[in-house]
Design a protein around this motif. Sequence first.
Motif, PDB file in Angstrom:
ATOM      1  N   PHE A  78       0.833  -1.206   0.000  1.00 29.55           N
ATOM      2  CA  PHE A  78       0.000   0.000   0.000  1.00 29.55           C
ATOM      3  C   PHE A  78       0.862   1.248   0.000  1.00 29.55           C
ATOM      4  O   PHE A  78       1.900   1.290   0.647  1.00 29.55           O
ATOM      5  CB  PHE A  78      -0.911   0.011   1.236  1.00 29.55           C
ATOM      6  CG  PHE A  78      -1.713  -1.247   1.375  1.00 29.55           C
ATOM      7  CD1 PHE A  78      -2.821  -1.478   0.578  1.00 29.55           C
ATOM      8  CD2 PHE A  78      -1.341  -2.221   2.280  1.00 29.55           C
ATOM      9  CE1 PHE A  78      -3.547  -2.654   0.691  1.00 29.55           C
ATOM     10  CE2 PHE A  78      -2.058  -3.402   2.407  1.00 29.55           C
ATOM     11  CZ  PHE A  78      -3.164  -3.614   1.601  1.00 29.55           C
ATOM     12  N   ASN A  79       0.401   2.288  -0.707  1.00 34.84           N
ATOM     13  CA  ASN A  79       1.191   3.520  -0.756  1.00 34.84           C
ATOM     14  C   ASN A  79       0.897   4.454   0.411  1.00 34.84           C
ATOM     15  O   ASN A  79       1.689   5.339   0.696  1.00 34.84           O
ATOM     16  CB  ASN A  79       1.018   4.246  -2.093  1.00 34.84           C
ATOM     17  CG  ASN A  79      -0.260   5.035  -2.178  1.00 34.84           C
ATOM     18  OD1 ASN A  79      -1.324   4.561  -1.769  1.00 34.84           O
ATOM     19  ND2 ASN A  79      -0.186   6.234  -2.711  1.00 34.84           N
ATOM     20  N   ASN A  80      -0.227   4.278   1.108  1.00 34.68           N
ATOM     21  CA  ASN A  80      -0.523   5.089   2.290  1.00 34.68           C
ATOM     22  C   ASN A  80      -1.559   4.388   3.164  1.00 34.68           C
ATOM     23  O   ASN A  80      -2.088   3.337   2.807  1.00 34.68           O
ATOM     24  CB  ASN A  80      -0.986   6.506   1.908  1.00 34.68           C
ATOM     25  CG  ASN A  80      -2.254   6.519   1.085  1.00 34.68           C
ATOM     26  OD1 ASN A  80      -3.041   5.576   1.097  1.00 34.68           O
ATOM     27  ND2 ASN A  80      -2.476   7.601   0.354  1.00 34.68           N
ATOM     28  N   ARG A  81      -1.832   4.992   4.327  1.00 32.45           N
ATOM     29  CA  ARG A  81      -2.776   4.394   5.277  1.00 32.45           C
ATOM     30  C   ARG A  81      -4.178   4.300   4.689  1.00 32.45           C
ATOM     31  O   ARG A  81      -4.920   3.362   4.963  1.00 32.45           O
ATOM     32  CB  ARG A  81      -2.845   5.212   6.580  1.00 32.45           C
ATOM     33  CG  ARG A  81      -1.664   5.104   7.503  1.00 32.45           C
ATOM     34  CD  ARG A  81      -1.451   3.714   8.080  1.00 32.45           C
ATOM     35  NE  ARG A  81      -2.543   3.149   8.803  1.00 32.45           N
ATOM     36  CZ  ARG A  81      -2.852   3.382  10.068  1.00 32.45           C
ATOM     37  NH1 ARG A  81      -2.133   4.196  10.785  1.00 32.45           N
ATOM     38  NH2 ARG A  81      -3.891   2.795  10.626  1.00 32.45           N
ATOM     39  N   SER A  82      -4.559   5.287   3.899  1.00 29.97           N
ATOM     40  CA  SER A  82      -5.892   5.282   3.317  1.00 29.97           C
ATOM     41  C   SER A  82      -6.113   4.033   2.469  1.00 29.97           C
ATOM     42  O   SER A  82      -7.115   3.326   2.624  1.00 29.97           O
ATOM     43  CB  SER A  82      -6.107   6.538   2.486  1.00 29.97           C
ATOM     44  OG  SER A  82      -7.421   6.593   1.992  1.00 29.97           O
ATOM     45  N   ALA A  83      -5.183   3.750   1.573  1.00 28.79           N
ATOM     46  CA  ALA A  83      -5.309   2.553   0.721  1.00 28.79           C
ATOM     47  C   ALA A  83      -5.346   1.295   1.580  1.00 28.79           C
ATOM     48  O   ALA A  83      -6.118   0.363   1.309  1.00 28.79           O
ATOM     49  CB  ALA A  83      -4.153   2.493  -0.274  1.00 28.79           C
ATOM     50  N   GLU A  84      -4.532   1.255   2.620  1.00 26.65           N
ATOM     51  CA  GLU A  84      -4.487   0.090   3.500  1.00 26.65           C
ATOM     52  C   GLU A  84      -5.818  -0.110   4.238  1.00 26.65           C
ATOM     53  O   GLU A  84      -6.343  -1.221   4.297  1.00 26.65           O
ATOM     54  CB  GLU A  84      -3.343   0.273   4.501  1.00 26.65           C
ATOM     55  CG  GLU A  84      -3.040  -0.925   5.350  1.00 26.65           C
ATOM     56  CD  GLU A  84      -1.775  -0.701   6.164  1.00 26.65           C
ATOM     57  OE1 GLU A  84      -0.944  -1.617   6.181  1.00 26.65           O
ATOM     58  OE2 GLU A  84      -1.617   0.371   6.782  1.00 26.65           O
ATOM     59  N   ASP A 120       4.108  -1.500  -7.412  1.00 28.66           N
ATOM     60  CA  ASP A 120       2.986  -2.436  -7.310  1.00 28.66           C
ATOM     61  C   ASP A 120       2.217  -2.270  -5.999  1.00 28.66           C
ATOM     62  O   ASP A 120       1.635  -3.211  -5.472  1.00 28.66           O
ATOM     63  CB  ASP A 120       3.437  -3.887  -7.495  1.00 28.66           C
ATOM     64  CG  ASP A 120       2.269  -4.785  -7.913  1.00 28.66           C
ATOM     65  OD1 ASP A 120       1.329  -4.283  -8.551  1.00 28.66           O
ATOM     66  OD2 ASP A 120       2.299  -5.985  -7.567  1.00 28.66           O
ATOM     67  N   GLN A 121       2.201  -1.036  -5.469  1.00 33.08           N
ATOM     68  CA  GLN A 121       1.426  -0.725  -4.277  1.00 33.08           C
ATOM     69  C   GLN A 121       0.032  -0.260  -4.702  1.00 33.08           C
ATOM     70  O   GLN A 121      -0.123   0.409  -5.731  1.00 33.08           O
ATOM     71  CB  GLN A 121       2.080   0.402  -3.480  1.00 33.08           C
ATOM     72  CG  GLN A 121       3.432   0.069  -2.914  1.00 33.08           C
ATOM     73  CD  GLN A 121       4.108   1.307  -2.363  1.00 33.08           C
ATOM     74  OE1 GLN A 121       4.110   2.374  -3.001  1.00 33.08           O
ATOM     75  NE2 GLN A 121       4.695   1.180  -1.184  1.00 33.08           N
ATOM     76  N   LEU A 122      -0.966  -0.603  -3.893  1.00 30.05           N
ATOM     77  CA  LEU A 122      -2.321  -0.140  -4.140  1.00 30.05           C
ATOM     78  C   LEU A 122      -2.390   1.362  -3.879  1.00 30.05           C
ATOM     79  O   LEU A 122      -1.920   1.844  -2.851  1.00 30.05           O
ATOM     80  CB  LEU A 122      -3.312  -0.867  -3.229  1.00 30.05           C
ATOM     81  CG  LEU A 122      -4.779  -0.483  -3.398  1.00 30.05           C
ATOM     82  CD1 LEU A 122      -5.301  -0.951  -4.754  1.00 30.05           C
ATOM     83  CD2 LEU A 122      -5.612  -1.072  -2.266  1.00 30.05           C
ATOM     84  N   VAL A 123      -2.984   2.093  -4.846  1.00 29.53           N
ATOM     85  CA  VAL A 123      -3.149   3.544  -4.748  1.00 29.53           C
ATOM     86  C   VAL A 123      -4.624   3.844  -4.992  1.00 29.53           C
ATOM     87  O   VAL A 123      -5.185   3.433  -6.006  1.00 29.53           O
ATOM     88  CB  VAL A 123      -2.285   4.269  -5.811  1.00 29.53           C
ATOM     89  CG1 VAL A 123      -2.498   5.777  -5.738  1.00 29.53           C
ATOM     90  CG2 VAL A 123      -0.820   3.906  -5.669  1.00 29.53           C
ATOM     91  N   LEU A 124      -5.252   4.562  -4.051  1.00 32.74           N
ATOM     92  CA  LEU A 124      -6.641   4.971  -4.242  1.00 32.74           C
ATOM     93  C   LEU A 124      -6.703   6.214  -5.109  1.00 32.74           C
ATOM     94  O   LEU A 124      -5.784   7.050  -5.088  1.00 32.74           O
ATOM     95  CB  LEU A 124      -7.299   5.284  -2.903  1.00 32.74           C
ATOM     96  CG  LEU A 124      -7.571   4.115  -1.980  1.00 32.74           C
ATOM     97  CD1 LEU A 124      -8.227   4.626  -0.696  1.00 32.74           C
ATOM     98  CD2 LEU A 124      -8.446   3.074  -2.636  1.00 32.74           C
ATOM     99  N   GLU A 125      -7.785   6.345  -5.845  1.00 31.57           N
ATOM    100  CA  GLU A 125      -8.014   7.559  -6.622  1.00 31.57           C
ATOM    101  C   GLU A 125      -8.039   8.753  -5.672  1.00 31.57           C
ATOM    102  O   GLU A 125      -8.666   8.699  -4.611  1.00 31.57           O
ATOM    103  CB  GLU A 125      -9.347   7.451  -7.374  1.00 31.57           C
ATOM    104  CG  GLU A 125      -9.696   8.662  -8.202  1.00 31.57           C
ATOM    105  CD  GLU A 125     -11.019   8.515  -8.927  1.00 31.57           C
ATOM    106  OE1 GLU A 125     -11.222   9.278  -9.898  1.00 31.57           O
ATOM    107  OE2 GLU A 125     -11.843   7.656  -8.550  1.00 31.57           O
ATOM    108  N   SER A 126      -7.373   9.828  -6.044  1.00 29.63           N
ATOM    109  CA  SER A 126      -7.339  11.015  -5.191  1.00 29.63           C
ATOM    110  C   SER A 126      -8.705  11.704  -5.205  1.00 29.63           C
ATOM    111  O   SER A 126      -9.486  11.571  -6.154  1.00 29.63           O
ATOM    112  CB  SER A 126      -6.263  11.986  -5.666  1.00 29.63           C
ATOM    113  OG  SER A 126      -6.670  12.616  -6.868  1.00 29.63           O
TER     114      SER A 126
END
Length: 182
Positions: A78-84, A120-126
Motif C-alpha cells: 500500500f502507498n498510504n494508510r488510506s489505501a491500507e 505495485d502498491q495499491l493507490v486509491l483515486e485522489s
Amino acid sequence: TYIIPGEKTRDTMTLVSKIVDLCDPTRARNYKGIAMIPDAIFVDETGLGGPIVDRLRQLGLNVFGVNFGSSPFDKQHFNNRSAEMWFRMREWLIAGGSIKDHPELEMDLTARGFSHNAKDQLVLESKDDMKKRDLASPDWGDALALTFALNASKLDRDPRTGRVIDNTGSAVSDYDPMDYNA
C-alpha cells in the motif's frame, strides 16, 4: 451510526462534547439496556482532528488519531494508510461484513477508483481526481474505512457502569495529565 450535523462539527468542543455524550455509560444503551461504549475511537487527526484527539484523550477516552496520508503498516502492498484501510474494509465486506443500506455510503464504496504504482502498491483515486469526475468526497467511505485503522481489542468493563476495569477488577484510574507514561 451517529450522524453529527455539519454545523455541530465546526465547533470542535461541541463535537468533543457530543462524542463524550455518546460514550457516557449512563446514556449509551442498546435496546436491551446494556451500556454500549466503544472499545476504541478512531479520529482523522488531520486539520482540526488533532486537537479533538488531544481533548478526547485528556478526557480519558480510548482514542487513536489516524492520518490517511501517513505511511501504511504494510509498505510493500500500500502507498498510504488510506489505501491500507480501504483494502482491509473491502476484505471485511467480502468475508461477510454487514452494513445497513445507506445510499451515500454505497456510492462512496463503489465510485472510488484505484490503481497500482511502479512499486505495485495499491493507490486509491485522489479526491481531486474524483472531483474532476464530478464525484463528491467519499466522506462516508472514509468514515467506515477509519474503523479499520487498527485492530482494537475488546476492553473489560463493569457491566453496571461501563467503566473500564483492569485485570484486578478495579476501575481504571481517571486520566492524569501529569502521568507521562499513560
